[in-house]
Design a protein around this motif. Structure first.
Motif, PDB file in Angstrom:
ATOM      1  N   ILE A  15       0.868  -1.188   0.000  1.00 53.55           N
ATOM      2  CA  ILE A  15       0.000   0.000   0.000  1.00 53.55           C
ATOM      3  C   ILE A  15       0.899   1.230   0.000  1.00 53.55           C
ATOM      4  O   ILE A  15       1.778   1.388   0.850  1.00 53.55           O
ATOM      5  N   ASP A  16       0.670   2.082  -0.967  1.00 48.71           N
ATOM      6  CA  ASP A  16       1.401   3.343  -1.070  1.00 48.71           C
ATOM      7  C   ASP A  16       0.553   4.426  -0.414  1.00 48.71           C
ATOM      8  O   ASP A  16      -0.619   4.589  -0.759  1.00 48.71           O
ATOM      9  N   ILE A  17       1.135   5.140   0.550  1.00 50.05           N
ATOM     10  CA  ILE A  17       0.374   6.134   1.326  1.00 50.05           C
ATOM     11  C   ILE A  17       0.948   7.519   1.047  1.00 50.05           C
ATOM     12  O   ILE A  17       2.120   7.787   1.343  1.00 50.05           O
ATOM     13  N   GLU A  18       0.139   8.397   0.472  1.00 53.40           N
ATOM     14  CA  GLU A  18       0.664   9.716   0.125  1.00 53.40           C
ATOM     15  C   GLU A  18      -0.392  10.809   0.266  1.00 53.40           C
ATOM     16  O   GLU A  18      -1.575  10.567   0.051  1.00 53.40           O
ATOM     17  N   SER A  19       0.095  12.018   0.548  1.00 50.21           N
ATOM     18  CA  SER A  19      -0.797  13.174   0.640  1.00 50.21           C
ATOM     19  C   SER A  19      -0.790  13.938  -0.680  1.00 50.21           C
ATOM     20  O   SER A  19      -0.338  15.084  -0.758  1.00 50.21           O
ATOM     21  N   ASN A  20      -1.203  13.275  -1.728  1.00 51.43           N
ATOM     22  CA  ASN A  20      -1.392  13.934  -3.021  1.00 51.43           C
ATOM     23  C   ASN A  20      -2.373  13.103  -3.821  1.00 51.43           C
ATOM     24  O   ASN A  20      -2.723  11.990  -3.421  1.00 51.43           O
ATOM     25  N   ALA A  21      -2.808  13.634  -4.957  1.00 47.53           N
ATOM     26  CA  ALA A  21      -3.888  12.979  -5.704  1.00 47.53           C
ATOM     27  C   ALA A  21      -3.377  12.014  -6.763  1.00 47.53           C
ATOM     28  O   ALA A  21      -4.162  11.276  -7.346  1.00 47.53           O
ATOM     29  N   THR A  22      -2.075  12.027  -7.031  1.00 48.11           N
ATOM     30  CA  THR A  22      -1.588  11.254  -8.178  1.00 48.11           C
ATOM     31  C   THR A  22      -0.493  10.250  -7.811  1.00 48.11           C
ATOM     32  O   THR A  22       0.202   9.759  -8.695  1.00 48.11           O
ATOM     33  N   ALA A  23      -0.335   9.957  -6.533  1.00 50.42           N
ATOM     34  CA  ALA A  23       0.623   8.938  -6.085  1.00 50.42           C
ATOM     35  C   ALA A  23       2.020   9.211  -6.648  1.00 50.42           C
ATOM     36  O   ALA A  23       2.608   8.409  -7.365  1.00 50.42           O
ATOM     37  N   GLN A  24       2.555  10.366  -6.297  1.00 47.54           N
ATOM     38  CA  GLN A  24       3.811  10.810  -6.913  1.00 47.54           C
ATOM     39  C   GLN A  24       5.012   9.954  -6.518  1.00 47.54           C
ATOM     40  O   GLN A  24       5.932   9.769  -7.316  1.00 47.54           O
ATOM     41  N   LEU A  25       5.021   9.446  -5.295  1.00 45.11           N
ATOM     42  CA  LEU A  25       6.128   8.561  -4.912  1.00 45.11           C
ATOM     43  C   LEU A  25       6.019   7.234  -5.666  1.00 45.11           C
ATOM     44  O   LEU A  25       7.029   6.686  -6.128  1.00 45.11           O
ATOM     45  N   ALA A  26       4.794   6.736  -5.786  1.00 43.77           N
ATOM     46  CA  ALA A  26       4.610   5.475  -6.521  1.00 43.77           C
ATOM     47  C   ALA A  26       5.058   5.645  -7.979  1.00 43.77           C
ATOM     48  O   ALA A  26       5.630   4.728  -8.571  1.00 43.77           O
ATOM     49  N   GLN A  27       4.831   6.817  -8.544  1.00 43.09           N
ATOM     50  CA  GLN A  27       5.315   7.079  -9.912  1.00 43.09           C
ATOM     51  C   GLN A  27       6.840   6.987  -9.962  1.00 43.09           C
ATOM     52  O   GLN A  27       7.420   6.443 -10.899  1.00 43.09           O
ATOM     53  N   LEU A  28       7.477   7.547  -8.945  1.00 42.07           N
ATOM     54  CA  LEU A  28       8.940   7.514  -8.894  1.00 42.07           C
ATOM     55  C   LEU A  28       9.432   6.079  -8.735  1.00 42.07           C
ATOM     56  O   LEU A  28      10.379   5.647  -9.403  1.00 42.07           O
ATOM     57  N   ILE A  29       8.778   5.336  -7.858  1.00 44.09           N
ATOM     58  CA  ILE A  29       9.170   3.939  -7.637  1.00 44.09           C
ATOM     59  C   ILE A  29       9.019   3.147  -8.935  1.00 44.09           C
ATOM     60  O   ILE A  29       9.913   2.381  -9.323  1.00 44.09           O
ATOM     61  N   ALA A  30       7.916   3.362  -9.628  1.00 43.43           N
ATOM     62  CA  ALA A  30       7.693   2.637 -10.887  1.00 43.43           C
ATOM     63  C   ALA A  30       8.785   2.997 -11.899  1.00 43.43           C
ATOM     64  O   ALA A  30       9.340   2.124 -12.580  1.00 43.43           O
ATOM     65  N   ALA A  31       9.114   4.282 -11.982  1.00 46.59           N
ATOM     66  CA  ALA A  31      10.127   4.707 -12.955  1.00 46.59           C
ATOM     67  C   ALA A  31      11.496   4.132 -12.616  1.00 46.59           C
ATOM     68  O   ALA A  31      12.264   3.758 -13.501  1.00 46.59           O
ATOM     69  N   GLN A  32      11.794   4.023 -11.331  1.00 45.27           N
ATOM     70  CA  GLN A  32      13.135   3.602 -10.921  1.00 45.27           C
ATOM     71  C   GLN A  32      13.282   2.088 -10.839  1.00 45.27           C
ATOM     72  O   GLN A  32      14.364   1.559 -11.027  1.00 45.27           O
ATOM     73  N   THR A  33      12.189   1.398 -10.481  1.00 44.16           N
ATOM     74  CA  THR A  33      12.310  -0.043 -10.218  1.00 44.16           C
ATOM     75  C   THR A  33      11.485  -0.894 -11.172  1.00 44.16           C
ATOM     76  O   THR A  33      11.644  -2.114 -11.208  1.00 44.16           O
ATOM     77  N   GLY A  34      10.576  -0.295 -11.891  1.00 45.97           N
ATOM     78  CA  GLY A  34       9.672  -1.063 -12.743  1.00 45.97           C
ATOM     79  C   GLY A  34       8.548  -1.719 -11.958  1.00 45.97           C
ATOM     80  O   GLY A  34       7.718  -2.425 -12.534  1.00 45.97           O
ATOM     81  N   ILE A  35       8.499  -1.470 -10.646  1.00 46.77           N
ATOM     82  CA  ILE A  35       7.434  -2.085  -9.838  1.00 46.77           C
ATOM     83  C   ILE A  35       6.247  -1.126  -9.754  1.00 46.77           C
ATOM     84  O   ILE A  35       6.391   0.022  -9.334  1.00 46.77           O
ATOM     85  N   THR A  36       5.104  -1.612 -10.183  1.00 43.80           N
ATOM     86  CA  THR A  36       3.909  -0.770 -10.166  1.00 43.80           C
ATOM     87  C   THR A  36       3.082  -1.111  -8.937  1.00 43.80           C
ATOM     88  O   THR A  36       2.676  -2.258  -8.752  1.00 43.80           O
ATOM     89  N   ILE A  37       2.853  -0.107  -8.123  1.00 41.96           N
ATOM     90  CA  ILE A  37       2.009  -0.315  -6.941  1.00 41.96           C
ATOM     91  C   ILE A  37       0.581   0.010  -7.342  1.00 41.96           C
ATOM     92  O   ILE A  37       0.322   1.054  -7.950  1.00 41.96           O
TER      93      ILE A  37
END
Ligand SMILES: Cc1ncc(C[n+]2csc(CCOP(=O)(O)OP(=O)(O)O)c2C)c(N)n1
Ligand code: SF4
Lengths: 570, 284
Positions: free
Chosen positions: A520-542
């Motif tokens: 579970i990705d927990i963030e105070s924004n509407a577009t899951a910006q950390l999850a976007q970064l994780i996906a870009a860096q690791t290829g893992i989509t949360i």
């Protein structure tokens, strides 16, 4: 098992001294040996509007604001109307007995505590909050003399004419509550013996202190919520500690002044929020291109445009990671608490000097404004790093010499060394160059600094909880407190907290998340910006996100509810 | 020091006849005469044809962003006020993109020397109208004639609080060099608006135009009265473009208002502060 946390909330109009009352109670609690944590909500107004301050205190550390309210002090009807529903059986409601406040609808068992605040203040509006603080203190078993000491210190420069009425108001409230509610006194603020004295600081203050500790020499900061607290502290202590704070004409000027100071060899910083950072973006890349050290603190609030000036968000991460045209190395660190605000800011000055590039420390409004207890900072262990720097004269000095680690030796004006810090692409001396070998080698050299930084200075991210868990939470910034609080009830769940956004700990995050069973990705924004970064860096989509973007912080119960929904689906 | 000490591996790439060549020459001869070198001097420039000067002058320097030379120079000066800091900027750079910085620098009075290469055109972007181009001026961006009134850099500087305000002309190298030295000797912010023909894109403000229409302010003009200076700065027309010092008064520099740098420049203070317990205790 942690000791219980007591939650007191005081509410009223802007101008009624809500924040200062909260601070007084927090200080009494701190001096009595308790940990404190405050949370404030206020509109972008100077007078009027609804203000509340929550003060939490406990013998143990407190990670996050809570939704519970054990004692509500209402200085106006609005506070009762908005917060009555938070009170449960056993909670208290302290309000002005002289005003005809409506308390209908209180849950069964809520204790009504009418105190004639206006009468006890002798009709002095400005003393009403002091009377209320005195009364609350009596109800919580606190000591009036501790409050009196604080009031004397608070108004020391205003003299007896202000101190005496405040002491009288506090005593009037205290005595009234002690006499009339004797049976209801709880030992919540009874002094605890042998507790070390703690600081009470908010994140803005911790950043400012971290900067001074990190060797700050020049700061240019244009006021903006939520970072104005940083410049207030920096402005106050500049003569004493031998640095300069300057209020510039705008944020464009702020960042360019800081770059000029960095070029001169000074340790320089600026700070702003998202809107000001928009104006700084060109200077951000200028620092990257000219390899000039500069620290930028970005305090997030909800956007776009003016957004919600006095509320909190985590919606600038992708902007900070991508702002400015072209490619340049930027070090981006996200602070989660008081400890980070101080120590990461301090470290940012070393990193900027060492890697000769902008370092951004991301904070947010809640971290900036909320007071926390923290053990007194210590700077005796700090090793100031100037990086590769020479003040020796070298007639053949090559400022942008190609080095395998990406870091060329820096110098400063006044040493006799000749070089050009050039916004245009340049060769090793800094002369403008469009030659292919200069263009390619300089660009590649600059970017190599990020690899060097990842290898030398970037720690592995923190995994809290068991390495193997049925559920893994991922978050960043000040959400950390609420997550940790929630996890007290879920010892099997683990939590990956990320601080380094650029460079990014790709290997560690990949290995941790690839073995996670549910994320579970927990963030105070509407577009899951950390999850976007994780996906870009690791290829893992949360795919599972808990996103909140109403300006308010996460409360631990919201996180617990989400965890339960995954662990125990209905 | 000799002129050759200031030579770099780059040769000037300005158009033949460009006023920038003369400004460069005037500045270099001032450097030689005054001993300005990389131990005591730093240069800052904006972006435009004027900014190329840094590549041809062997003095440590920073070529910043378009419009942002002044705040950058300010940060440099506040950090090391022992350095002579010269700002080379353009009319577009200083008065359009960087106009806000210009007026605020004037009101603060830091000991910076701002040389405006005023060619009343955007040179580097190949000929658009600038804030000092006259009304009706035809250029690539104003083919039907400029609809904006021009800014008056001298009046703006005086009104904003600059303590040394002068106009030079790129066609008079010795005169300009002397003016640069006077600007440097002044304690406080000096603005020198330098009439700089752009031979390629500005066909109105040519060398011939300036030679015919400028005159030197003489001893009958006293540059200490602000209102008179402001009035003098309004003068512009055929045979009536004054050159020289319009305004010069003593006033404390910005740097002098900071006790922490009274004895030593900021960069010479140790940033190492191992014992901050006194500061931290204020938060207990
Ligand atoms: C932010 C930004 N906007 C626009 C430009 C493009 N640009 C470069 S120089 C210039 C104007 C130059 O005019 P001036 O400052 O008068 O200098 P000159 O070339 O005439 O010396 C412009 C618009 C730029 N480099 N950066
Ligand atoms: S375009 Fe104009 S200002 Fe630029 S170098 Fe040529 S003549 Fe000089």
């Amino acid at each position: 098992m942690s000791a219980p946390i007591y939650s007191l909330k005081i509410g009223g109009q802007a101008g009624q001294g809500i924040k200062s009352s909260g601070q007084l109670i927090a200080k009494v609690a701190s001096r009595s040996g308790y940990h404190i944590h405050t949370y404030t909500e206020f509109p972008s107004l100077i007078r009027g509007g609804h203000n509340i301050t929550q003060v939490l205190f406990s013998p143990d550390e407190i990670a996050a604001p809570l939704r519970q309210t054990d004692l509500l002090i209402a200085l106006n009807q609005d506070t009762i109307t908005r917060h009555l529903a938070e009170l449960v059986s056993g909670s208290g409601l302290l309000f002005d007995a002289d005003k005809k406040f409506r308390t209908a609808g209180a849950a069964p068992g809520v204790r009504l505590l009418p105190v004639p605040l206006a009468k006890l203040s002798g009709g002095q509006e400005l003393l009403i909050n002091t009377v209320a603080v005195g009364a609350a203190l009596a109800l919580l078993g606190g000591r009036l003399d501790t409050l009196n000491d604080l009031l004397r210190a608070e108004f020391a420069d205003k003299g007896d004419a202000v101190i005496r009425p405040n002491l009288e108001a506090a005593a009037a409230g205290f005595d009234f509550a002690a006499r009339n509610f004797a049976a209801q006194v709880e030992p919540r603020l009874t002094p605890l013996p042998d507790r070390p004295r703690q600081m009470i600081v908010n994140g803005a203050e911790a950043v400012a202190l971290g900067a001074i500790a990190g060797g700050l020499q020049f700061a240019a900061i244009y006021p903006m919520s939520p970072i104005s607290g940083i410049l207030r502290v920096l402005a106050q202590y500049q003569a004493e500690y031998g640095y300069i704070y300057k209020q510039p004409e705008d944020e464009i000027s702020a960042v360019n002044m800081a770059v000029g100071a960095g070029f001169a060899g000074a340790r320089a910083m600026t700070a702003t929020s998202g809107g000001g950072f928009c104006l700084m973006t060109e200077g951000y890349g200028l620092a990257g291109m000219t390899e000039t050290p500069v620290v930028i603190v970005e305090g997030m609030r909800p956007g776009p445009a003016t957004g919600l000036p006095t509320w909190s968000a985590q919606s600038d991460l992708q902007f900070i990671l991508h702002a400015h045209q072209g490619d340049f190395p930027r070090i981006v660190l996200a602070a989660s608490d008081i400890r980070d605000a101080f120590y990461l800011t301090r470290q940012a000055f070393n990193l900027a000097a060492k890697y000769q590039t902008p370092v951004v420390v991301i904070i947010d409004k809640d971290l900036c404004d909320d007071d926390h207890s923290y053990p007194v900072f210590d700077n005796s262990d700090f090793k100031l790093d100037r990086g590769k720097f020479t003040s020796d004269f070298n007639p053949g000095f090559a400022r942008y010499y190609i080095e395998s680690d990406g870091i060329s030796t820096r110098s400063a004006p006044g040493t006799g060394n000749f070089f050009i810090a050039n916004s245009d692409e340049h060769n090793q001396q800094g002369f403008s160059s469009e030659d292919i070998s200069d263009v390619v080698s300089q660009q590649a050299k600059r970017l190599r600094k990020l690899d060097t930084c990842a290898q030398t200075d970037m720690p592995a991210p923190q995994l809290i909880g068991p390495p193997d868990a049925p559920l893994t939470l991922v978050s960043w910034g000040s959400n950390r407190g609420a997550v940790l609080h929630a996890l007290r009830d879920f010892p099997d769940v683990n939590y990956l907290h990320l601080t380094w956004m650029s460079p990014f700990p790709t290997t560690a995050v990949t290995s941790q998340l690839s073995r996670a069973r549910h994320i579970i990705d927990i963030e105070s924004n509407a577009t899951a910006q950390l999850a976007q970064l994780i996906a870009a860096q690791t290829g893992i989509t949360i795919t599972d996100h808990l996103l909140k973007f109403d300006g308010r912080p996460f409360f631990p119960d919201e996180i617990s509810a989400k965890i339960n929904s995954v662990l125990h689906p209905a | 020091m000799q002129l050759s000490d200031l030579a770099t591996v780059c040769s000037p790439n300005w158009c033949p006849g460009c006023g920038d060549l003369a400004i460069w020459g005037a500045f270099k001869s001032a450097c030689v005469s005054e001993g300005w070198d990389s131990t005591n001097t730093a240069l800052v420039a904006g972006i435009g044809c004027h900014g190329h000067l840094l590549n041809f002058t062997k003095l440590v320097s920073f070529e910043g962003l378009h419009g942002r030379a002044i705040p950058l120079a300010f940060g440099l000066k506040m950090s090391n006020h022992r350095l002579n800091v010269f700002v080379f900027t353009g009319d577009g750079d200083c008065l359009s993109e960087g106009g806000n910085h210009f007026i605020h620098a004037c009101r603060r009075n830091p000991n910076l020397k701002i040389f405006i290469h005023d060619n009343a055109i955007y040179g580097l972007t190949t000929g658009q109208t600038s804030p000092t181009s006259p009304l009706g001026f035809k250029s690539k961006s104003t083919p039907e004639g400029n609809a904006d009134f021009p800014l008056n850099p001298l009046a703006l500087a005086i009104a904003s609080g600059a303590t040394f305000v002068a106009r030079g002309y790129a066609g008079d190298i010795p005169g300009l060099s002397a003016l640069m030295i006077k600007a440097q000797q002044h304690q406080g912010l000096a603005v020198v608006d330098i009439l700089q023909p752009c031979v390629t894109f500005n066909k109105e403000y040519t060398h011939t135009f300036y030679r015919e229409n400028t005159y030197q302010l003489d001893g009958s003009y006293q540059p200490t009265d602000k209102i008179a200076a402001f009035q003098k700065a309004q003068e512009w027309g055929l045979k009536s473009i004054p050159l020289g010092i319009f305004y010069a008064v003593d006033s404390p520099t910005y740097e002098s208002r900071f006790p922490q740098i009274a004895a030593t420049p900021l960069v010479d203070h140790s940033p190492d502060r191992p014992d901050l317990s006194g500061l931290f205790r204020k938060f207990v």
